[in-house]
Design an enzyme around this catalytic site. Structure first.
Site, PDB file in Angstrom:
ATOM      1  N   GLU A 205     -40.390  -4.716 -63.119  1.00 32.18           N
ATOM      2  CA  GLU A 205     -40.460  -3.652 -62.124  1.00 32.18           C
ATOM      3  C   GLU A 205     -39.628  -2.443 -62.540  1.00 32.18           C
ATOM      4  O   GLU A 205     -40.025  -1.298 -62.306  1.00 32.18           O
ATOM      5  CB  GLU A 205     -39.999  -4.159 -60.751  1.00 32.18           C
ATOM      6  CG  GLU A 205     -40.951  -5.143 -60.097  1.00 32.18           C
ATOM      7  CD  GLU A 205     -42.316  -4.545 -59.804  1.00 32.18           C
ATOM      8  OE1 GLU A 205     -42.420  -3.305 -59.730  1.00 32.18           O
ATOM      9  OE2 GLU A 205     -43.288  -5.301 -59.656  1.00 32.18           O
ATOM     10  N   TYR A 288     -37.686  -0.573 -52.882  1.00 35.93           N
ATOM     11  CA  TYR A 288     -38.932  -1.054 -53.474  1.00 35.93           C
ATOM     12  C   TYR A 288     -38.690  -2.266 -54.383  1.00 35.93           C
ATOM     13  O   TYR A 288     -39.362  -3.299 -54.250  1.00 35.93           O
ATOM     14  CB  TYR A 288     -39.607   0.058 -54.278  1.00 35.93           C
ATOM     15  CG  TYR A 288     -40.652  -0.473 -55.221  1.00 35.93           C
ATOM     16  CD1 TYR A 288     -41.902  -0.854 -54.744  1.00 35.93           C
ATOM     17  CD2 TYR A 288     -40.375  -0.655 -56.575  1.00 35.93           C
ATOM     18  CE1 TYR A 288     -42.861  -1.385 -55.591  1.00 35.93           C
ATOM     19  CE2 TYR A 288     -41.327  -1.176 -57.437  1.00 35.93           C
ATOM     20  CZ  TYR A 288     -42.564  -1.541 -56.935  1.00 35.93           C
ATOM     21  OH  TYR A 288     -43.499  -2.080 -57.777  1.00 35.93           O
ATOM     22  N   ASP A 306     -45.026   1.673 -53.223  1.00 36.52           N
ATOM     23  CA  ASP A 306     -44.915   2.551 -54.383  1.00 36.52           C
ATOM     24  C   ASP A 306     -46.045   3.571 -54.306  1.00 36.52           C
ATOM     25  O   ASP A 306     -46.735   3.681 -53.289  1.00 36.52           O
ATOM     26  CB  ASP A 306     -44.951   1.749 -55.689  1.00 36.52           C
ATOM     27  CG  ASP A 306     -46.324   1.143 -55.957  1.00 36.52           C
ATOM     28  OD1 ASP A 306     -47.183   1.128 -55.037  1.00 36.52           O
ATOM     29  OD2 ASP A 306     -46.556   0.673 -57.088  1.00 36.52           O
ATOM     30  N   CYS A 360     -58.588   2.062 -56.338  1.00 35.39           N
ATOM     31  CA  CYS A 360     -58.308   3.221 -55.477  1.00 35.39           C
ATOM     32  C   CYS A 360     -57.435   4.208 -56.246  1.00 35.39           C
ATOM     33  O   CYS A 360     -56.316   4.524 -55.848  1.00 35.39           O
ATOM     34  CB  CYS A 360     -57.618   2.759 -54.197  1.00 35.39           C
ATOM     35  SG  CYS A 360     -57.596   3.997 -52.874  1.00 35.39           S
ATOM     36  N   CYS A 370     -64.554  -1.494 -53.958  1.00 35.01           N
ATOM     37  CA  CYS A 370     -63.332  -1.747 -53.183  1.00 35.01           C
ATOM     38  C   CYS A 370     -63.554  -2.837 -52.149  1.00 35.01           C
ATOM     39  O   CYS A 370     -64.507  -2.796 -51.373  1.00 35.01           O
ATOM     40  CB  CYS A 370     -62.880  -0.461 -52.499  1.00 35.01           C
ATOM     41  SG  CYS A 370     -61.365  -0.670 -51.537  1.00 35.01           S
TER      42      CYS A 370
END
Length: 576
Positions: A205, A288, A306, A360, A370
């Site tokens: 991350e 986050y 995010d 997306c 989607c």
């Protein structure tokens, strides 16, 4: 309904009363139920909230706000409630959509209104998204999905891949399947502990922040080979860490990883904190990253937000206000906390991010592929051919970026040729360590002198470098046993940071002297730390991409001149 003296720009969830009086009653009741989002409750289990009158998405009264002045900053504007007067041409129950700014939907004290998902929406989004993720997730070295439908769902060669195969086709969990989940979790823990998983998630991350996945993969694998555990990382030096990180950019992340590892080992006994709140006590772990580690490694039911998640949420709810405003960010966390799945929080969070990264996308979304398109308010607006909504890419709102500031520096590559009676000539380059705080903190670079005038001449740049070498390094040209063999400015290079365009005017100074003792040992020269590095060792150092580019330009020039010099000598020898 709330009115402001400002343009309307967000789709409000609709209500379906059949009479004007009923509608007003429902609006008043919904307004009373609106509450502010509490950051303290962000990580608590958030039950699905519903608001009466906001379930139906078909009927909605259209209001317009007239703006005679620019909106004020924040949420300081006064507002009033009311309804649009019915006219002969208006249809009270006609199906219409209103676009309004999110800041218009606030209570009198400036708190955000409740735009929660309906319970049915939450269940549909969870089921659809997890089912899609299990069949379509990217195979990444830091990712483990026990429910993957892919044939080879893992980079690793341990039993995790076989477990994933066996669990092929499993979608959203229910209470009956919980015992099976616990069984599978215990099987996976036999090959990887939660602490090891937390460390892997943390490293990945941190690397993925502001960096493309394709770029991160090789860096992550090299990092994990070098420091496979938090204990191993805690024993490393900053220079070793920078060397492995070199080229990935945003070097503060590498410093935070090392500082965080030392704190986890020294203060937490090597055990990762298990909750998002506790994780934020580790240097460099923010909201986050804490949510990602807690949900993926420890299965805590907490959200992550995010850029990818923001884009998905903006389109699901057709939110078109400034996505970087503090009130909007709170809204995103509130919405994400509603959606996060109870039994698979880590997988759901990764699925939401994966959807934003692969389907997306910012400019070319694949709405036909989607899995949650049926819940997408932005797509519904496009299908209704609403004004100014020609594509879902209208969401989120485009925020103008500040132009990067222009900076100018003179960069001098100082090459030192040293020779003794017992050895051949050897060349070394002078490196200077940057300050411990600020941009590229603690990293090595060539001596650099800032320039105030962007239109400076070569002569003035050479003088600025002389002043820098004298004042900062205590080095005077032509003294101290050094002989200047060559000096020239040979090129320019512009290195672009996120907020700076750095214009570098590159010089080469060739010095000659006797043998230098302890060239590799850093030395303090007045206010900075310097060291001489052999040419053969330059490529193994952890240099930034900008410094590497300058060195490549120098190497090309040096090689060209050496080749030219050899050619001239060969011609002279032939003449003789």
């Amino acid at each position: 309904m709330v009115l402001f003296n400002r343009p309307l720009s967000r789709v409000v969830p609709s209500m379906a009363p059949t009479t004007r009086s009923v509608r007003l009653s429902m609006e008043a009741e919904a307004s009373c139920k609106r509450t502010a989002f509490s950051p303290a409750a962000m990580y608590a289990k958030n039950p699905i909230r519903t608001v009466e009158g906001f379930q139906d998405e078909t009927n909605l009264k259209v209001y317009k706000a007239k703006s005679n002045e620019k909106p004020g900053k924040g949420l300081q504007q006064k507002f009033r409630t009311g309804t649009k007067k019915k006219t002969k041409s208006s249809q009270v129950d006609k199906e219409e959509i209103i676009a309004t700014d999110m800041e218009d939907l606030c209570t009198s004290d400036g708190t955000l209104a409740d735009f929660s998902f309906a319970k049915s929406e939450v269940m549909t989004i969870r089921a659809s998204l997890l089912s899609w993720y299990d069949s379509n997730h990217r195979v990444l070295p830091w990712r483990i999905n026990l429910y993957s439908c892919l044939e080879n769902p893992s980079y690793s060669a341990d039993g995790a891949g076989e477990i994933c195969k066996e669990e092929s086709g499993v979608g959203v969990m229910n209470d009956a399947s919980l015992s099976g989940v616990l069984c599978r979790d215990s099987m996976h823990n036999a090959t990887e502990t939660e602490g090891e998983r937390a460390y892997a998630v943390w490293v990945s991350e941190m690397m993925l922040q502001q960096t493309r996945v394709a770029t991160v993969i090789s860096y992550y694998q090299r990092w994990m080979r070098t420091w496979p555990t938090v204990y191993a990382l805690a024993q490393a030096t900053q220079e070793e860490v920078n060397s492995v990180w070199a080229g990935l950019g945003y070097y503060r992340r590498a410093r935070f990883l090392l500082e965080g590892a030392k704190k986890i080992v020294e203060e937490f006994g090597g055990e990762f904190p298990r909750t998002a709140e506790e994780l934020q006590k580790v240097p460099g772990i923010g909201t986050y990253t804490a949510g990602a580690i807690a949900s993926i490694a420890f299965k805590q039911v907490v959200p992550v937000v995010d850029g990818n998640v923001i884009r998905v949420l903006c389109r699901l709810r057709a939110i078109s206000l400034n996505p970087k405003a503090s009130t909007t960010v709170k809204l995103f966390w509130a919405l994400a906390s509603q959606l996060v799945e109870e039994y698979r929080p880590g997988d759901f969070n990764q699925a939401l991010m994966e959807l934003g990264a692969t389907i997306c996308t910012p400019t070319s979304p694949s709405c036909a592929l989607c899995s949650v398109s049926s819940q997408c308010a932005a797509l519904k607006l496009v299908h209704r051919v609403e004004k100014n909504v020609t594509s879902v890419t209208c969401f989120p709102a485009k925020v103008p970026k500040s132009a990067p500031r222009e900076e100018y520096v003179a960069v001098c590559i100082i090459e030192l040729e040293s020779q003794t009676k017992m050895s051949k000539a050897a060349s070394s380059l002078l490196l200077v360590q940057r300050p411990p705080k600020g941009l590229l903190a603690g990293l090595w670079e060539f001596p650099s002198a800032p320039l105030d005038n962007p239109n400076s001449t070569e002569k003035s740049r050479l003088m600025e470098m002389d002043n820098y070498l004298c004042d900062t390094l205590g080095f005077k040209i032509g003294s101290g046993g050094y002989t200047v063999m060559k000096r020239e400015e040979f090129g320019t290079y512009v290195h672009v940071f996120s907020h700076i365009r750095l214009h570098m005017f590159i010089q080469w100074m060739l010095l000659s002297t006797g043998e230098i003792e302890d060239k590799s040992t850093p030395k303090m020269q007045r206010s900075v730390v310097t060291k001489w590095v052999d040419l053969d060792s330059m490529n193994s150092l952890g240099l930034t991409s900008g410094v590497k580019k300058v060195y490549e330009m120098f190497s090309a020039l040096r090689q060209k001149q050496l080749t030219s010099s050899k050619t001239i000598k060969r011609k002279r020898s032939n003449l003789v």
